[in-house]
Design a protein around this motif. Structure first.
Motif, mmCIF file in Angstrom:
data_model
loop_
_atom_site.group_PDB
_atom_site.id
_atom_site.type_symbol
_atom_site.label_atom_id
_atom_site.label_comp_id
_atom_site.label_asym_id
_atom_site.label_seq_id
_atom_site.Cartn_x
_atom_site.Cartn_y
_atom_site.Cartn_z
ATOM 1 N N SER A 1 0.839 -1.195 0.000
ATOM 2 C CA SER A 1 0.000 0.000 0.000
ATOM 3 C C SER A 1 0.868 1.238 0.000
ATOM 4 C CB SER A 1 -0.907 0.003 1.235
ATOM 5 O OG SER A 1 -1.557 1.251 1.395
ATOM 6 N N THR A 2 0.410 2.282 -0.687
ATOM 7 C CA THR A 2 1.122 3.558 -0.661
ATOM 8 C C THR A 2 1.099 4.156 0.740
ATOM 9 O OG1 THR A 2 -0.924 4.646 -1.407
ATOM 10 C CG2 THR A 2 0.714 4.097 -3.088
ATOM 11 N N GLN A 3 0.195 3.669 1.602
ATOM 12 C CA GLN A 3 0.160 4.158 2.982
ATOM 13 C C GLN A 3 1.398 3.729 3.765
ATOM 14 O OE1 GLN A 3 -3.598 3.877 5.141
ATOM 15 N NE2 GLN A 3 -4.677 3.480 3.227
ATOM 16 N N SER A 4 2.139 2.728 3.232
ATOM 17 C CA SER A 4 3.383 2.331 3.885
ATOM 18 C C SER A 4 4.392 3.470 3.875
ATOM 19 C CB SER A 4 3.981 1.104 3.187
ATOM 20 O OG SER A 4 3.113 -0.007 3.293
ATOM 21 N N ASP A 5 4.238 4.405 2.930
ATOM 22 C CA ASP A 5 5.152 5.542 2.839
ATOM 23 C C ASP A 5 4.823 6.627 3.853
ATOM 24 O OD1 ASP A 5 6.487 4.408 0.642
ATOM 25 O OD2 ASP A 5 4.998 5.213 -0.749
ATOM 26 N N THR A 6 3.595 6.636 4.350
ATOM 27 C CA THR A 6 3.138 7.726 5.212
ATOM 28 C C THR A 6 2.974 7.309 6.660
ATOM 29 O OG1 THR A 6 0.823 7.212 4.654
ATOM 30 C CG2 THR A 6 1.949 8.837 3.284
ATOM 31 N N GLY A 7 3.231 6.032 6.950
ATOM 32 C CA GLY A 7 3.100 5.572 8.318
ATOM 33 C C GLY A 7 1.658 5.286 8.682
ATOM 34 N N GLY A 8 1.351 5.353 9.958
ATOM 35 C CA GLY A 8 0.008 5.011 10.404
ATOM 36 C C GLY A 8 -0.087 3.531 10.693
ATOM 37 N N LEU A 9 -1.139 3.158 11.383
ATOM 38 C CA LEU A 9 -1.302 1.778 11.828
ATOM 39 C C LEU A 9 -1.322 0.801 10.663
ATOM 40 C CD1 LEU A 9 -1.941 -0.001 14.359
ATOM 41 C CD2 LEU A 9 -4.347 0.272 13.759
ATOM 42 N N TYR A 10 -2.178 1.067 9.676
ATOM 43 C CA TYR A 10 -2.303 0.154 8.537
ATOM 44 C C TYR A 10 -1.028 0.147 7.702
ATOM 45 C CZ TYR A 10 -3.976 -1.732 4.090
ATOM 46 O OH TYR A 10 -4.123 -2.476 2.942
ATOM 47 N N GLY A 11 -0.478 1.317 7.437
ATOM 48 C CA GLY A 11 0.743 1.399 6.640
ATOM 49 C C GLY A 11 1.894 0.659 7.280
ATOM 50 N N ASP A 12 2.043 0.807 8.595
ATOM 51 C CA ASP A 12 3.117 0.103 9.300
ATOM 52 C C ASP A 12 2.905 -1.411 9.260
ATOM 53 O OD1 ASP A 12 4.332 2.483 9.890
ATOM 54 O OD2 ASP A 12 3.575 2.600 11.947
ATOM 55 N N ALA A 13 1.651 -1.844 9.389
ATOM 56 C CA ALA A 13 1.349 -3.275 9.348
ATOM 57 C C ALA A 13 1.694 -3.861 7.987
ATOM 58 C CB ALA A 13 -0.126 -3.513 9.676
ATOM 59 N N LYS A 14 1.383 -3.128 6.919
ATOM 60 C CA LYS A 14 1.715 -3.604 5.575
ATOM 61 C C LYS A 14 3.234 -3.610 5.364
ATOM 62 C CE LYS A 14 -0.998 -4.207 2.540
ATOM 63 N NZ LYS A 14 -1.661 -5.441 2.056
ATOM 64 N N ALA A 15 3.927 -2.632 5.912
ATOM 65 C CA ALA A 15 5.385 -2.576 5.768
ATOM 66 C C ALA A 15 6.032 -3.774 6.456
ATOM 67 C CB ALA A 15 5.916 -1.265 6.346
ATOM 68 N N ARG A 16 5.530 -4.149 7.623
ATOM 69 C CA ARG A 16 6.098 -5.302 8.325
ATOM 70 C C ARG A 16 5.788 -6.604 7.583
ATOM 71 N NH1 ARG A 16 4.708 -2.124 12.893
ATOM 72 N NH2 ARG A 16 2.646 -3.083 13.057
ATOM 73 N N ALA A 17 4.598 -6.690 6.992
ATOM 74 C CA ALA A 17 4.268 -7.875 6.200
ATOM 75 C C ALA A 17 5.196 -7.989 5.004
ATOM 76 C CB ALA A 17 2.807 -7.795 5.739
ATOM 77 N N SER A 18 5.495 -6.873 4.369
ATOM 78 C CA SER A 18 6.408 -6.861 3.227
ATOM 79 C C SER A 18 7.798 -7.329 3.639
ATOM 80 C CB SER A 18 6.482 -5.453 2.636
ATOM 81 O OG SER A 18 7.412 -5.384 1.585
ATOM 82 N N ALA A 19 8.254 -6.862 4.791
ATOM 83 C CA ALA A 19 9.582 -7.242 5.262
ATOM 84 C C ALA A 19 9.665 -8.739 5.522
ATOM 85 C CB ALA A 19 9.929 -6.463 6.524
ATOM 86 N N SER A 20 8.601 -9.315 6.063
ATOM 87 C CA SER A 20 8.580 -10.758 6.333
ATOM 88 C C SER A 20 8.687 -11.555 5.047
ATOM 89 C CB SER A 20 7.284 -11.125 7.074
ATOM 90 O OG SER A 20 7.163 -12.525 7.223
ATOM 91 N N LEU A 21 7.934 -11.188 4.046
ATOM 92 C CA LEU A 21 7.946 -11.916 2.777
ATOM 93 C C LEU A 21 9.255 -11.701 2.019
ATOM 94 C CD1 LEU A 21 4.282 -11.223 1.690
ATOM 95 C CD2 LEU A 21 5.252 -13.460 2.214
ATOM 96 N N SER A 22 9.787 -10.496 2.103
ATOM 97 C CA SER A 22 11.064 -10.210 1.431
ATOM 98 C C SER A 22 12.178 -11.068 2.020
ATOM 99 C CB SER A 22 11.400 -8.726 1.580
ATOM 100 O OG SER A 22 12.658 -8.436 1.011
ATOM 101 N N ALA A 23 12.171 -11.207 3.350
ATOM 102 C CA ALA A 23 13.195 -12.018 3.998
ATOM 103 C C ALA A 23 13.060 -13.490 3.618
ATOM 104 C CB ALA A 23 13.090 -11.849 5.519
ATOM 105 N N ALA A 24 11.810 -13.970 3.547
ATOM 106 C CA ALA A 24 11.587 -15.373 3.184
ATOM 107 C C ALA A 24 12.046 -15.646 1.755
ATOM 108 C CB ALA A 24 10.116 -15.729 3.342
ATOM 109 N N ALA A 25 11.692 -14.745 0.831
ATOM 110 C CA ALA A 25 12.103 -14.928 -0.560
ATOM 111 C C ALA A 25 13.618 -14.883 -0.684
ATOM 112 C CB ALA A 25 11.458 -13.859 -1.438
ATOM 113 N N GLY A 26 14.248 -13.956 0.036
ATOM 114 C CA GLY A 26 15.701 -13.868 -0.017
ATOM 115 C C GLY A 26 16.371 -15.095 0.566
ATOM 116 N N HIS A 27 15.750 -15.675 1.592
ATOM 117 C CA HIS A 27 16.325 -16.851 2.236
ATOM 118 C C HIS A 27 16.386 -18.048 1.291
ATOM 119 C CE1 HIS A 27 16.271 -20.408 5.001
ATOM 120 N NE2 HIS A 27 17.161 -19.671 5.649
ATOM 121 N N VAL A 28 15.409 -18.152 0.383
ATOM 122 C CA VAL A 28 15.362 -19.303 -0.536
ATOM 123 C C VAL A 28 15.889 -18.952 -1.924
ATOM 124 C CG1 VAL A 28 13.440 -20.349 0.710
ATOM 125 C CG2 VAL A 28 12.964 -18.827 -1.226
ATOM 126 N N GLY A 29 16.380 -17.727 -2.097
ATOM 127 C CA GLY A 29 16.955 -17.330 -3.376
ATOM 128 C C GLY A 29 15.937 -16.924 -4.427
#
Length: 364
Positions: free
Chosen positions: A96-124
């Motif tokens: 969500s573009t709200q990840s750029d502006t912060g807020g409860l929902y934006g922060d939640a989406k940013a953390r979800a993105s970080a989790s998936l990015s780490a998983a994808a990076g872990h498996v190449g």
């Protein structure tokens, strides 16, 4: 054939994304997250997948539901990706573009993105986050998905929407969002695909569309934004007004009636004859506006929304002509039910391009 795994496939954006994948011919597997998540089944689903798209999320609810729900869904999928024997090649997250502006929902989406990015990076695997603005499109859920859905629902039911807060919106049609997510459009195209309009300006546009369509006219669809707004609005009328009566004027010479009055944009008119018992169609369109008018003979028009089993049936007769507009992402067909030849006129809002026909085979 591309193997694609999708979370959130039962939601608004999920339905649109499945339609885009259907046109492409992908083999699509829907993966449950949340209470319905099963790690073993999820590992089996994502193993060997070419593409995993994570759409599932919580955008309304209590603070705990938003924070916990988005984290849970992403962590469940991440666990499946990391445990897969043959990890997916590519993982795409609907951010969500709200990840750029912060807020409860934006922060939640940013953390979800970080989790998936780490998983994808872990498996190449490759990871991409597509940060989406306000979405609109056919069959959005009013009072939940977006203000466009609420406005369309109220106008289609003869009610007057109210504006709580007037501000500028960045609006993206759900089919364009789907194209970005599946890689059919480049990430850099988002700014060109999106439109900017105020809440009051959006309501003015939709009110004009509703007034024109109530008269049976096609409003100005000369831009993609206007076309997409019209297609969105008319999706709320499939059950309420599946056919539009036409005025027939007759005298001793014969009869006359208008088949379409379009206010702006290109158009193409075609004509067909259909032998008794023969069916034409069995396809759908993602963006094209198409109108059927039977001018002689009797037939049956049938419509079915993608991924649904219910069929809308509309008898048509040249003695009492009506216009039937095919809703986007609904498979449709017309069958000659008489013993005489069926004569049908067709109008579309674009000039047919064989390289981009927007006519996808799908039996009703």
């Amino acid at each position: 054939m591309t193997r694609t795994v999708l979370t959130g496939g039962g939601g608004f954006l999920g339905w649109h994304t499945r339609a885009a994948l259907h046109e492409r011919g992908d083999h699509v597997t829907s993966l449950a997250v949340g209470d319905g998540f099963d790690l073993g089944q999820a590992v089996q689903a994502v193993s060997g997948a070419d593409l995993v798209i994570h759409l599932a999320g919580v955008n309304r609810g209590t603070e705990d539901e938003i924070v916990h729900g988005n984290a849970l869904f992403a962590n469940q999928l991440s666990a499946a990706i990391e445990a897969a024997d043959a990890p997916p090649t590519r993982v795409v997250f609907a951010g969500s573009t709200q990840s750029d502006t912060g807020g409860l929902y934006g922060d939640a989406k940013a953390r979800a993105s970080a989790s998936l990015s780490a998983a994808a990076g872990h498996v190449g695997g490759d990871f991409e986050e597509v940060r989406l603005p306000n979405l609109f499109g056919e069959h959005g859920r009013p009072f939940y998905n977006a203000v466009t859905a609420t406005f369309c629902h109220l106008l289609a039911n003869g009610q007057e929407p109210e504006i709580a807060v007037d501000r500028e919106l960045t609006l993206l049609h759900a089919q364009d969002a789907a194209d970005l997510l599946i890689g059919a459009a480049s990430p850099g195209a988002l700014d060109k695909l999106a439109a900017r309009e105020s809440v009051s300006g959006l309501l003015t546009r939709l009110r004009g569309i509703a007034e024109s369509y109530e008269r049976g006219e096609i409003p100005d669809v000369s831009t993609t934004f206007e076309r997409d707004l019209f297609n969105t609005y008319r999706s709320y009328l499939v059950d309420r007004r599946p056919a539009i009566p036409l005025t027939r004027r007759a005298d001793a010479r014969g009869s006359f009636f208008e088949i379409v009055r379009a206010q702006g944009g290109p158009g193409q008119t075609s004509f067909s004859t259909t032998e008794p018992g023969i069916t034409r169609g069995d396809h759908y369109h993602r963006r094209k506006i198409e109108r059927f008018i039977v001018i002689a003979g009797r037939g049956l028009i049938e419509l079915r929304r993608l991924f649904d089993d219910a069929i809308v049936r509309i008898p048509v007769d040249g003695d009492s002509p009506v216009a039937v507009d095919m809703p986007t992402m609904w498979s449709h067909r017309i069958t000659n039910t008489s013993s005489d030849i069926l004569y049908t006129c067709f109008w579309t809002n674009d000039i047919f391009d064989p390289s981009r026909p927007d006519t996808i085979p799908e039996a009703v």
